[in-house]
Design a protein around this motif. Structure first.
Motif, mmCIF file in Angstrom:
data_model
loop_
_atom_site.group_PDB
_atom_site.id
_atom_site.type_symbol
_atom_site.label_atom_id
_atom_site.label_comp_id
_atom_site.label_asym_id
_atom_site.label_seq_id
_atom_site.Cartn_x
_atom_site.Cartn_y
_atom_site.Cartn_z
ATOM 1 N N SER A 287 0.851 -1.191 0.000
ATOM 2 C CA SER A 287 0.000 0.000 0.000
ATOM 3 C C SER A 287 0.888 1.242 0.000
ATOM 4 N N TYR A 288 0.292 2.384 -0.296
ATOM 5 C CA TYR A 288 1.050 3.636 -0.244
ATOM 6 C C TYR A 288 1.591 3.875 1.159
ATOM 7 N N GLY A 289 0.776 3.538 2.173
ATOM 8 C CA GLY A 289 1.221 3.714 3.552
ATOM 9 C C GLY A 289 2.404 2.826 3.879
ATOM 10 N N GLU A 290 2.367 1.586 3.406
ATOM 11 C CA GLU A 290 3.483 0.667 3.664
ATOM 12 C C GLU A 290 4.744 1.136 2.947
ATOM 13 N N LEU A 291 4.574 1.665 1.740
ATOM 14 C CA LEU A 291 5.739 2.168 1.007
ATOM 15 C C LEU A 291 6.336 3.368 1.735
ATOM 16 N N ALA A 292 5.475 4.268 2.226
ATOM 17 C CA ALA A 292 5.962 5.432 2.963
ATOM 18 C C ALA A 292 6.668 4.995 4.245
ATOM 19 N N GLY A 296 10.716 5.332 6.106
ATOM 20 C CA GLY A 296 10.812 6.075 7.356
ATOM 21 C C GLY A 296 10.013 7.354 7.330
ATOM 22 N N ARG A 297 8.981 7.401 6.494
ATOM 23 C CA ARG A 297 8.122 8.581 6.358
ATOM 24 C C ARG A 297 6.654 8.160 6.479
ATOM 25 N N PRO A 298 6.245 7.668 7.624
ATOM 26 C CA PRO A 298 4.883 7.121 7.760
ATOM 27 C C PRO A 298 3.768 8.121 7.490
ATOM 28 N N GLY A 299 4.040 9.402 7.607
ATOM 29 C CA GLY A 299 3.004 10.402 7.373
ATOM 30 C C GLY A 299 3.026 10.984 5.973
ATOM 31 N N ALA A 300 3.827 10.408 5.091
ATOM 32 C CA ALA A 300 4.017 11.001 3.762
ATOM 33 C C ALA A 300 3.383 10.169 2.661
ATOM 34 N N SER A 301 2.277 9.485 2.957
ATOM 35 C CA SER A 301 1.649 8.612 1.952
ATOM 36 C C SER A 301 1.278 9.376 0.689
ATOM 37 N N ARG A 302 0.758 10.593 0.849
ATOM 38 C CA ARG A 302 0.321 11.355 -0.324
ATOM 39 C C ARG A 302 1.515 11.756 -1.192
ATOM 40 N N ALA A 303 2.597 12.209 -0.551
ATOM 41 C CA ALA A 303 3.788 12.596 -1.317
ATOM 42 C C ALA A 303 4.414 11.373 -1.993
ATOM 43 N N VAL A 304 4.408 10.250 -1.289
ATOM 44 C CA VAL A 304 4.929 9.020 -1.867
ATOM 45 C C VAL A 304 4.076 8.597 -3.060
ATOM 46 N N GLY A 305 2.749 8.732 -2.926
ATOM 47 C CA GLY A 305 1.861 8.396 -4.026
ATOM 48 C C GLY A 305 2.103 9.275 -5.242
ATOM 49 N N ARG A 306 2.379 10.555 -4.994
ATOM 50 C CA ARG A 306 2.640 11.471 -6.108
ATOM 51 C C ARG A 306 3.932 11.072 -6.823
ATOM 52 N N ALA A 307 4.986 10.758 -6.065
ATOM 53 C CA ALA A 307 6.245 10.337 -6.679
ATOM 54 C C ALA A 307 6.077 9.006 -7.408
ATOM 55 N N VAL A 323 -0.938 -0.534 -4.238
ATOM 56 C CA VAL A 323 -2.399 -0.580 -4.238
ATOM 57 C C VAL A 323 -2.934 0.234 -3.065
ATOM 58 N N GLY A 324 -4.249 0.372 -3.021
ATOM 59 C CA GLY A 324 -4.870 1.077 -1.915
ATOM 60 C C GLY A 324 -4.740 0.307 -0.616
ATOM 61 N N ALA A 325 -5.020 0.978 0.505
ATOM 62 C CA ALA A 325 -4.892 0.344 1.821
ATOM 63 C C ALA A 325 -5.803 -0.871 1.950
ATOM 64 N N ASP A 326 -6.914 -0.861 1.225
ATOM 65 C CA ASP A 326 -7.850 -1.991 1.265
ATOM 66 C C ASP A 326 -7.577 -3.006 0.164
ATOM 67 N N GLY A 327 -6.453 -2.845 -0.542
ATOM 68 C CA GLY A 327 -6.100 -3.774 -1.606
ATOM 69 C C GLY A 327 -6.693 -3.435 -2.955
ATOM 70 N N SER A 328 -7.454 -2.349 -3.035
ATOM 71 C CA SER A 328 -8.096 -1.984 -4.296
ATOM 72 C C SER A 328 -7.074 -1.427 -5.283
ATOM 73 N N LEU A 329 -7.390 -1.585 -6.575
ATOM 74 C CA LEU A 329 -6.529 -1.024 -7.612
ATOM 75 C C LEU A 329 -6.771 0.478 -7.686
ATOM 76 N N THR A 330 -5.756 1.243 -7.413
ATOM 77 C CA THR A 330 -5.877 2.700 -7.498
ATOM 78 C C THR A 330 -5.303 3.166 -8.817
ATOM 79 N N GLY A 331 -5.149 4.469 -8.983
ATOM 80 C CA GLY A 331 -4.723 5.031 -10.258
ATOM 81 C C GLY A 331 -3.441 4.428 -10.795
ATOM 82 N N TYR A 332 -3.401 4.262 -12.114
ATOM 83 C CA TYR A 332 -2.217 3.755 -12.800
ATOM 84 C C TYR A 332 -2.168 4.430 -14.157
#
Length: 369
Positions: A287-292, A296-307, A323-332
């Protein structure tokens, strides 16, 4: 390959009726009343949805007794050059400095208008513009290697230095003298089961791999040209040859780790995210949160998603595995149907569904090249 691997029927009907290129290679439409099967992008008259059955592969449609459409040619790789164009392109690559005229084409029984139409559809430029860019790219490489401007002009088919300078400025965007400070970025089209892609590489590695219908593609090319100062021309180098081979193996199910060298211009944060993407294992998702959090940037999910969305090297730098936090396919950027296809392909390769299914998957994918 079961029907469970297909998108929902309503989604496929919509894609068929709108000729949605994002579904190229994801499914095939077979018309019960005619016995013919097509690509989802076929421009023939659309059948009534109740008369259509959907198949995961062209092989499945053939096995079910349907004949391939003569208009969209579903057994061919999408975007493949017909024999008469392929032979001409081979000549261009063998002698990139040659100047071509319509008379040369007619002598080879090639209609210049037909050739122009094909190149506009596939490359976004005419044949003569393509050859000119290819010739100037070779000249730029010679100048960068230390050849004089006069020598580069005459060696690459120009009858005068002034004509060479004018053509160079119009195509490369600068003068030959100033071009010595520009790095050369070569590009080539690569055909895949999901549609044609454009690959770009400089001498240090692959810098772009995108589906040609990605909406952000023009902006990404302009960023490489404007912000990073590349001169971009058609051509080939070892990195482009390698990624073409590796993509063939990937879609055939025989490659799980890309080894092509990468060169990824971007900010320090973007490169940090793109490096983390490459650490997501084949056949898995994050998920974006797991990637962030991995950065070491747990609060940067949105910035990570943009990159993540700004990644220019799809598949190799696997942004499709996020993917999304719920496993859904998000933008690609290449379209969610392609994302779904890639994830299912990787899971099937890594975890398998029995040796027979895996072997059939490899055989079907390999037959597309």
């Amino acid at each position: 390959m079961t029907t469970s691997s297909l998108p929902p029927t309503s989604e496929m009907v919509r894609a068929m009726l709108t000729c949605d290129a994002a579904y190229e290679g994801v499914f095939y439409t077979a018309v019960k009343t005619t016995g013919i099967f097509c690509r989802p992008t076929c421009t023939a008259r659309k059948p009534k949805p109740e008369n259509v059955v959907f198949h995961r592969t062209a092989e499945d449609a053939l096995t079910a007794g349907f004949r391939p459409c003569k208009r969209c040619r579903p057994l061919d790789v999408k975007g493949a050059a017909p024999d008469w164009v392929a032979a001409l392109l081979k000549e261009v690559e063998a002698e990139p400095s040659r100047r071509w005229t319509d008379e040369d084409l007619v002598a080879r029984a090639i209609d210049p208008v037909r050739l122009r139409r094909w190149f506009k559809e596939q490359f976004g430029m005419t044949f003569h513009a393509y050859v000119r860019a290819r010739r100037l790219g070779a000249a730029l490489g010679s100048i960068g290697a230390g050849e004089s401007i006069d020598g580069a002009a005459y060696d690459h088919g120009y009858e005068s230095v002034s004509g060479f300078r004018d053509a160079f400025r119009q195509t490369i965007g600068t003068t030959p003298g100033r071009s010595r400070s520009k790095a050369l970025m070569l590009y080539a089209r690569i055909l895949t089961p999901l549609g044609p892609m454009i690959a770009m590489a400089e001498e240090r590695g692959l810098s772009m791999l995108e589906f040609t219908d990605r909406p952000a593609l023009p902006a990404e090319i302009e960023e490489l040209r404007g912000r990073y100062g590349y001169a971009i021309t058609p051509g080939r180098n070892g990195h482009l040859d390698r990624i073409e081979r590796e993509l063939e193996q990937y879609f055939a199910g025989t490659l799980t780790v890309f080894e092509v060298a990468l060169w990824l211009p971007g900010t320090a944060f973007q490169q940090e995210v793109w490096t983390a993407l490459q650490a997501v294992p084949f056949g898995e998702t994050r998920s974006y949160g797991e990637l962030a959090a991995s950065l070491g940037r747990p609060g940067a999910s949105r910035a990570v998603g943009r990159a993540n969305g700004q990644n220019r090297v799809s598949i190799v730098v696997p942004c499709h595995r996020i993917v999304g936090a719920d496993g859904s396919l998000t933008g690609y950027g290449g379209g969610q149907p392609r994302k779904d296809f890639l994830l299912k392909l990787e899971r099937r390769i890594r975890f398998g569904q029995g040796d027979a299914v895996a072997a059939r998957s490899i055989e079907v994918q390999a037959s597309l090249f």
